[in-house]
Design an enzyme around this catalytic site. Structure first.
Site, PDB file in Angstrom:
ATOM      1  N   ASP A  50       0.809  -1.209   0.000  1.00 14.88           N
ATOM      2  CA  ASP A  50       0.000   0.000   0.000  1.00 14.88           C
ATOM      3  C   ASP A  50       0.849   1.269   0.000  1.00 14.88           C
ATOM      4  OD1 ASP A  50      -2.418  -1.341  -0.072  1.00 14.88           O
ATOM      5  OD2 ASP A  50      -2.620  -1.408   2.101  1.00 14.88           O
ATOM      6  N   ASP A 100      -3.286  14.669  21.190  1.00 16.08           N
ATOM      7  CA  ASP A 100      -2.030  14.369  20.503  1.00 16.08           C
ATOM      8  C   ASP A 100      -2.067  14.866  19.069  1.00 16.08           C
ATOM      9  OD1 ASP A 100      -0.918  13.207  22.706  1.00 16.08           O
ATOM     10  OD2 ASP A 100      -1.044  11.144  21.978  1.00 16.08           O
ATOM     11  N   ALA A 128      -7.237   3.413   7.194  1.00 14.42           N
ATOM     12  CA  ALA A 128      -5.804   3.488   7.504  1.00 14.42           C
ATOM     13  C   ALA A 128      -5.608   4.104   8.895  1.00 14.42           C
ATOM     14  CB  ALA A 128      -5.085   4.274   6.408  1.00 14.42           C
ATOM     15  N   TYR A 129      -4.872   5.217   8.978  1.00 16.80           N
ATOM     16  CA  TYR A 129      -4.587   5.860  10.263  1.00 16.80           C
ATOM     17  C   TYR A 129      -5.885   6.210  10.990  1.00 16.80           C
ATOM     18  CZ  TYR A 129      -1.973   8.967  13.458  1.00 16.80           C
ATOM     19  OH  TYR A 129      -1.410   9.577  14.549  1.00 16.80           O
ATOM     20  N   ALA A 160     -11.295   6.481   1.108  1.00 19.29           N
ATOM     21  CA  ALA A 160     -10.226   5.518   0.827  1.00 19.29           C
ATOM     22  C   ALA A 160      -9.226   5.442   1.968  1.00 19.29           C
ATOM     23  CB  ALA A 160      -9.510   5.903  -0.466  1.00 19.29           C
TER      24      ALA A 160
END
Length: 255
Positions: free
Chosen positions: A44, A144, A156-157, A152
């Site tokens: 990826d 943080d 992920a994160y 898309a």
């Protein structure tokens, strides 16, 4: 799909380079700037690099997994590649545009396919003011960091930060806090894809913050504006049985 219209690009790993060597020998190869489709071999991370590198060409990219997770990739097989490409479904993505202004007065723009994230640079928590379409929605978020992601990029994160998974075609962006301290119970927001999000860093000299658009980082930011760039189209190709919409849907039922 004519075999003489395919370009092959690969990550630097041995498994990806070996695969590219065999595929070039089987199907031939032309330069990416002349191809009708680009086949990317890797994981990826390499797919993201390829999407950024060839974004201006507006050529579709068909990935085959020679990395680890391969969420954006198809299964690797050497045979019947032109037929697979001819039958593949194309998904159009629009990147986020980040406009970052630093404490020293510099500015930088960058595009993100997955997300734009703000992250504290030191041991002290960041303090962010959040505006959406010019309206202050959160006077102070102690955290943080925070991020804005595309559908898309929602797996992920954003997903690791406990953000929502967004189906393709939902017309939404996710605004997700990263380890929020105050307000402790705030878990973010879903925004229409046309929304303009502005983060203003409070006391940036004492509490420095960096901004990251995929892999472009700007240090010591004071203000970051994020909007979806509808003028830019990124075309990803998937085998019908492994299309991106189905993968995003399945992620919502993973234990």
């Amino acid at each position: 799909m004519q075999t003489d219209s395919i370009a092959f690009v690969a990550a630097e790993t041995k498994i990806a380079q070996d695969a590219m060597y065999r595929l070039k020998h089987r199907y031939g190869h032309i330069p990416p700037d002349k191809a009708d489709v680009i086949v990317a071999l890797g994981g990826d991370g390499f797919m993201l690099e390829s999407l950024h590198r060839y974004m201006g060409r507006k050529v579709p990219i068909y990935g085959m997994n020679r990395g680890t997770v391969g969420f954006l990739m198809n299964e690797f097989r050497e045979i019947d590649l032109p037929e697979r490409i001819a039958e593949a479904q194309t998904v159009e993505l629009h990147p986020l545009q980040m406009e970052a202004h630093t404490v020293s007065g510099e500015s930088m723009c960058a595009l993100a396919i997955n997300e734009v994230s703000l992250l504290r640079e030191t041991r002290q928590a960041a303090k962010l003011r959040i505006k959406v379409d010019g309206v202050e929605r959160l006077a102070e978020l102690v955290c943080d960091g925070a991020l804005v992601c595309t559908p898309a990029g929602s797996t992920a994160y954003n997903l690791s930060a406990h953000g929502p998974i967004l189906p393709m075609g939902s017309g939404l962006l996710a605004l997700t806090p990263i380890s929020p301290f105050r307000p402790r119970r705030w878990r973010g927001a879903l925004l229409p894809h046309g929304a303009e999000v502005v983060f203003e860093v409070q006391n940036p000299e004492k509490r420095p913050v960096s901004a990251v658009a995929d892999y472009t980082e700007v240090r010591d930011v004071a203000r970051v504006k994020i909007v979806e760039d509808r003028s830019m189209k990124i075309r990803l190709m998937f085998d019908p049985e492994h299309n991106l919409e189905e993968r995003i849907l399945k992620e919502q039922f993973v234990e």
